[in-house]
Design a protein around this motif. Structure first.
Motif, PDB file in Angstrom:
ATOM      1  N   UNK A  70      32.540  24.574  42.655  1.00  0.00           N
ATOM      2  CA  UNK A  70      31.185  24.019  42.660  1.00  0.00           C
ATOM      3  C   UNK A  70      30.177  25.087  43.063  1.00  0.00           C
ATOM      4  N   UNK A  71      30.548  25.916  44.025  1.00  0.00           N
ATOM      5  CA  UNK A  71      29.695  27.021  44.443  1.00  0.00           C
ATOM      6  C   UNK A  71      30.454  28.325  44.208  1.00  0.00           C
ATOM      7  N   UNK A  72      30.284  28.878  43.034  1.00  0.00           N
ATOM      8  CA  UNK A  72      31.032  30.084  42.675  1.00  0.00           C
ATOM      9  C   UNK A  72      30.460  31.300  43.402  1.00  0.00           C
ATOM     10  N   UNK A  73      31.289  32.322  43.556  1.00  0.00           N
ATOM     11  CA  UNK A  73      30.812  33.546  44.209  1.00  0.00           C
ATOM     12  C   UNK A  73      30.752  34.732  43.249  1.00  0.00           C
ATOM     13  N   UNK A  74      30.935  34.446  41.957  1.00  0.00           N
ATOM     14  CA  UNK A  74      30.635  35.464  40.957  1.00  0.00           C
ATOM     15  C   UNK A  74      31.772  36.377  40.546  1.00  0.00           C
ATOM     16  N   UNK A  75      32.995  36.058  40.941  1.00  0.00           N
ATOM     17  CA  UNK A  75      34.088  36.938  40.547  1.00  0.00           C
ATOM     18  C   UNK A  75      35.387  36.138  40.385  1.00  0.00           C
TER      19      UNK A  75
ATOM     20  N   UNK B 163      37.528  33.930  43.136  1.00  0.00           N
ATOM     21  CA  UNK B 163      37.021  34.114  44.485  1.00  0.00           C
ATOM     22  C   UNK B 163      37.284  35.491  45.048  1.00  0.00           C
ATOM     23  N   UNK B 164      36.334  35.971  45.842  1.00  0.00           N
ATOM     24  CA  UNK B 164      36.424  37.306  46.428  1.00  0.00           C
ATOM     25  C   UNK B 164      37.656  37.462  47.313  1.00  0.00           C
ATOM     26  N   UNK B 165      37.879  36.509  48.214  1.00  0.00           N
ATOM     27  CA  UNK B 165      38.993  36.621  49.139  1.00  0.00           C
ATOM     28  C   UNK B 165      40.322  36.596  48.390  1.00  0.00           C
ATOM     29  N   UNK B 166      40.446  35.682  47.426  1.00  0.00           N
ATOM     30  CA  UNK B 166      41.698  35.532  46.699  1.00  0.00           C
ATOM     31  C   UNK B 166      42.015  36.781  45.871  1.00  0.00           C
ATOM     32  N   UNK B 167      41.005  37.315  45.188  1.00  0.00           N
ATOM     33  CA  UNK B 167      41.251  38.507  44.366  1.00  0.00           C
ATOM     34  C   UNK B 167      41.505  39.736  45.230  1.00  0.00           C
ATOM     35  N   UNK B 168      40.837  39.813  46.361  1.00  0.00           N
ATOM     36  CA  UNK B 168      41.092  40.928  47.279  1.00  0.00           C
ATOM     37  C   UNK B 168      42.542  40.905  47.744  1.00  0.00           C
ATOM     38  N   UNK B 169      43.035  39.731  48.102  1.00  0.00           N
ATOM     39  CA  UNK B 169      44.420  39.621  48.573  1.00  0.00           C
ATOM     40  C   UNK B 169      45.409  39.853  47.439  1.00  0.00           C
ATOM     41  N   UNK B 170      45.029  39.478  46.221  1.00  0.00           N
ATOM     42  CA  UNK B 170      45.900  39.757  45.076  1.00  0.00           C
ATOM     43  C   UNK B 170      46.042  41.272  44.885  1.00  0.00           C
ATOM     44  N   UNK B 171      44.937  41.998  44.985  1.00  0.00           N
ATOM     45  CA  UNK B 171      44.994  43.452  44.843  1.00  0.00           C
ATOM     46  C   UNK B 171      45.734  44.084  46.011  1.00  0.00           C
ATOM     47  N   UNK B 172      45.507  43.572  47.215  1.00  0.00           N
ATOM     48  CA  UNK B 172      46.203  44.106  48.389  1.00  0.00           C
ATOM     49  C   UNK B 172      47.719  43.953  48.240  1.00  0.00           C
ATOM     50  N   UNK B 173      48.140  42.884  47.574  1.00  0.00           N
ATOM     51  CA  UNK B 173      49.566  42.615  47.393  1.00  0.00           C
ATOM     52  C   UNK B 173      50.108  43.243  46.111  1.00  0.00           C
ATOM     53  N   UNK B 174      49.252  43.992  45.422  1.00  0.00           N
ATOM     54  CA  UNK B 174      49.641  44.708  44.202  1.00  0.00           C
ATOM     55  C   UNK B 174      50.127  43.757  43.106  1.00  0.00           C
TER      56      UNK B 174
ATOM     57  N   UNK C  83      42.679  41.155  33.657  1.00  0.00           N
ATOM     58  CA  UNK C  83      41.268  41.558  33.611  1.00  0.00           C
ATOM     59  C   UNK C  83      40.470  40.769  34.636  1.00  0.00           C
ATOM     60  N   UNK C  84      39.283  41.293  34.961  1.00  0.00           N
ATOM     61  CA  UNK C  84      38.335  40.651  35.870  1.00  0.00           C
ATOM     62  C   UNK C  84      37.105  40.234  35.072  1.00  0.00           C
ATOM     63  N   UNK C  85      36.498  39.124  35.492  1.00  0.00           N
ATOM     64  CA  UNK C  85      35.220  38.673  34.957  1.00  0.00           C
ATOM     65  C   UNK C  85      34.279  38.482  36.140  1.00  0.00           C
ATOM     66  N   UNK C  86      33.050  38.953  36.021  1.00  0.00           N
ATOM     67  CA  UNK C  86      32.147  38.851  37.160  1.00  0.00           C
ATOM     68  C   UNK C  86      30.700  38.671  36.714  1.00  0.00           C
ATOM     69  N   UNK C  87      29.894  38.172  37.651  1.00  0.00           N
ATOM     70  CA  UNK C  87      28.463  37.990  37.410  1.00  0.00           C
ATOM     71  C   UNK C  87      27.725  38.346  38.692  1.00  0.00           C
ATOM     72  N   UNK C  88      27.034  39.487  38.726  1.00  0.00           N
ATOM     73  CA  UNK C  88      26.353  39.949  39.950  1.00  0.00           C
ATOM     74  C   UNK C  88      25.347  38.963  40.514  1.00  0.00           C
TER      75      UNK C  88
END
Length: 271
Positions: free
Chosen positions: A93-98, A35-46, A51-56
């Motif tokens: 169920x509804x993925x956001x691609x990251x 999820x976008x929010x979860x990964x953003x907060x993971x990066x913010x917290x260092x 690795x990342x996997x994504x689908x545009x």
């Protein structure tokens, strides 16, 4: 260049799927973050990421592309997946691609030094990942200084815990311990042990929480074990029940009590 993955048999895809199992997470020291929010907060917290996997195809806006660019700037390997491969590994169920793989960090209670006048949440015997994640989110929102997880059936790095916490897992100090270790820690640091139980004759708002305090909550099915409810160092408290139900969801109960502590502490600063 970003490598593209088109096969469901790719080793990274197989590795990702294995991390749904607790034993594999423990063995590899890694866990799933989707999820976008979860990964953003993971990066913010260092938080260290593997690795990342994504689908545009599933991106909701340009911010998702910026997150992938940020990962590359941080030298986190990123791989573009075809839609069918991403849907195979997505847990939502509804993925956001990251989604990504992050490294588990140490959760030893001995590493924690409480701040002045701390407020802690201790959760004991929580069975459902969704409840544990919700408790983490609520504790972080209430400004709790740390959370101690005792005798949990699930682990804090379960993907459903991460999801339910909405990324609060990465900003709230969380520690794991057995019951004896947790209680000894609280007493060593002079925290009031405030145990929630419907059997108490004291209502939660009658308790002084404007002091070093640890709020203790147990599982919905069994409540707190006797070791948390007995002893001269324990104060029990109840949330009054007016309807037919004899208990609240454990997260709801924790929120009620924690925000009473927030109210008391805020009020004390206004006097």
């Amino acid at each position: 260049m970003i490598e593209k993955i088109t096969s469901k048999q790719n080793p990274k895809i197989k590795f990702f799927i294995k991390l749904r199992d607790r034993a594999k997470r423990k063995r590899t020291g890694m866990f799933i973050v989707e999820g976008f929010r979860e990964l953003t907060r993971a990066l913010d917290s260092e938080i260290e990421s593997e690795f990342f996997l994504f689908c545009p195809k599933f991106f909701k806006n340009q911010e998702f592309e910026k997150l992938v660019e940020r990962a590359q700037m941080l030298h986190i390997p990123s791989f573009e997946l075809t839609a069918d491969v991403f849907e195979k590994i997505s847990i939502r169920e509804r993925c956001d691609g990251i989604l990504g793989i992050c490294h588990i960090w140490e959760t030893r209670l001995d590493d924690f030094i409480p701040p002045k006048n701390p407020l802690l949440l201790v959760v004991d015997g929580i069975e459902k990942p969704g409840n544990l994640g919700a408790l983490i989110r609520s504790a972080e929102s209430a400004g709790v200084d740390a959370m101690i997880v005792c005798s949990s059936v699930t682990d804090i790095f379960n993907h459903n815990v991460v999801r339910a916490s909405q990324g609060a897992l990465f900003s709230l100090p969380i520690f794991t311990a057995d019951r004896a270790e947790a209680r000894d820690f609280l007493l060593k640091h002079g925290l009031a042990v405030l145990a929630t139980t419907p059997k108490s004759s004291t209502l939660y708002w009658e308790i002084n929480m404007n002091r070093p305090s640890a709020v203790i909550v147990g599982s919905e099915h069994d409540g707190l074990p006797d070791c948390w409810l007995s002893g001269d160092d324990v104060q029990t408290m109840a949330i009054p029940q007016r309807g037919l139900s004899d208990s609240l969801n454990v997260n709801d109960a924790a929120v009620v009590v924690l925000y009473e502590a927030v109210r008391q502490r805020y009020q004390a600063t206004q006097i």
